[in-house]
Design a protein around this motif. Structure first.
Motif, mmCIF file in Angstrom:
data_model
loop_
_atom_site.group_PDB
_atom_site.id
_atom_site.type_symbol
_atom_site.label_atom_id
_atom_site.label_comp_id
_atom_site.label_asym_id
_atom_site.label_seq_id
_atom_site.Cartn_x
_atom_site.Cartn_y
_atom_site.Cartn_z
ATOM 1 N N GLN A 176 36.567 40.844 51.940
ATOM 2 C CA GLN A 176 38.035 40.808 52.026
ATOM 3 C C GLN A 176 38.550 39.464 52.528
ATOM 4 O OE1 GLN A 176 39.931 43.267 54.968
ATOM 5 N NE2 GLN A 176 38.151 43.151 56.309
ATOM 6 N N PRO B 192 37.082 49.656 50.319
ATOM 7 C CA PRO B 192 38.532 49.646 50.106
ATOM 8 C C PRO B 192 39.167 48.311 50.473
ATOM 9 C CG PRO B 192 37.940 51.117 51.922
ATOM 10 C CD PRO B 192 36.666 50.658 51.291
ATOM 11 N N GLU B 193 38.483 47.519 51.281
ATOM 12 C CA GLU B 193 39.007 46.207 51.686
ATOM 13 C C GLU B 193 39.219 45.274 50.498
ATOM 14 O OE1 GLU B 193 36.839 47.898 55.224
ATOM 15 O OE2 GLU B 193 36.407 47.746 53.093
ATOM 16 N N GLY C 5 40.915 45.877 48.108
ATOM 17 C CA GLY C 5 42.345 46.012 47.834
ATOM 18 C C GLY C 5 43.198 44.997 48.564
ATOM 19 N N ASN C 6 42.632 44.296 49.552
ATOM 20 C CA ASN C 6 43.352 43.240 50.271
ATOM 21 C C ASN C 6 43.339 41.912 49.525
ATOM 22 O OD1 ASN C 6 43.890 44.982 52.410
ATOM 23 N ND2 ASN C 6 41.992 44.449 53.445
ATOM 24 N N LYS D 129 44.764 40.105 47.123
ATOM 25 C CA LYS D 129 46.003 40.170 46.343
ATOM 26 C C LYS D 129 46.041 39.255 45.128
ATOM 27 C CE LYS D 129 47.595 43.186 49.168
ATOM 28 N NZ LYS D 129 47.464 44.577 48.824
ATOM 29 N N PRO E 194 38.365 53.073 45.213
ATOM 30 C CA PRO E 194 39.388 53.218 46.258
ATOM 31 C C PRO E 194 40.809 53.022 45.737
ATOM 32 C CG PRO E 194 37.599 51.811 47.001
ATOM 33 C CD PRO E 194 37.397 52.043 45.537
ATOM 34 N N GLU E 195 41.701 53.809 46.265
ATOM 35 C CA GLU E 195 43.111 53.715 45.893
ATOM 36 C C GLU E 195 43.648 52.303 46.144
ATOM 37 O OE1 GLU E 195 46.688 54.300 44.369
ATOM 38 O OE2 GLU E 195 45.032 55.730 44.223
ATOM 39 N N GLU E 196 43.144 51.659 47.186
ATOM 40 C CA GLU E 196 43.583 50.299 47.516
ATOM 41 C C GLU E 196 43.277 49.331 46.366
ATOM 42 O OE1 GLU E 196 42.540 52.363 51.413
ATOM 43 O OE2 GLU E 196 41.717 52.270 49.394
ATOM 44 N N VAL E 197 42.150 49.535 45.686
ATOM 45 C CA VAL E 197 41.785 48.690 44.542
ATOM 46 C C VAL E 197 42.654 49.058 43.342
ATOM 47 C CG1 VAL E 197 39.934 48.016 42.971
ATOM 48 C CG2 VAL E 197 39.430 48.370 45.399
ATOM 49 N N GLN F 14 45.571 50.166 43.396
ATOM 50 C CA GLN F 14 46.926 49.680 43.658
ATOM 51 C C GLN F 14 47.106 48.259 43.136
ATOM 52 O OE1 GLN F 14 49.454 51.629 44.903
ATOM 53 N NE2 GLN F 14 50.742 49.917 44.305
#
Length: 106
Positions: free
Chosen positions: A27, A48-49, A51-52, A54, A71-74, A76
């Motif tokens: 991340q 999930p990190e 997803g950070n 950007k 992961p939902e974060e990815v 997103q």
């Protein structure tokens, strides 16, 4: 040590026989746009990190031993339109990775 590569834009680790889990410190690659991890021996789940990250436009995971849900974060990142290509082992029956937001399943 991968987290110290903060200025890296493209990290291509394709077919390097890498083992273990994807490090959570990934991340820290805040400028990464292309993260290519295909054809290794990564295990565990997608952190999930990720997803950070950007600026991430392409993330490939195919031909590894990653399991579980993307992961939902990815996912997103796909919704936010920054992540254009997301590829994983989600095409088998049963799929290794359950991914409703992937653009390509192997």
């Amino acid at each position: 040590k991968i987290g110290k590569l903060k200025s890296v834009v493209r990290l291509d680790l394709y077919d390097n026989f890498l083992k273990g889990s994807i490090p959570h410190t990934i991340q820290r690659l805040s400028n990464i746009e292309h993260l290519l991890l295909e054809k290794n021996q990564f295990t565990g789940m997608v952190p999930p990190e990720i997803g950070n990250l950007k600026k991430l436009a392409r993330f490939t995971l195919g031909n590894n031993d990653i399991t579980g849900l993307m992961p939902e974060e990815v996912c997103q990142l796909r919704t936010d339109a920054s992540l254009l290509n997301l590829e994983s082992d989600c095409g088998d029956d049963p799929a290794e990775i359950e991914c409703e937001c992937c653009t390509l399943c192997y």
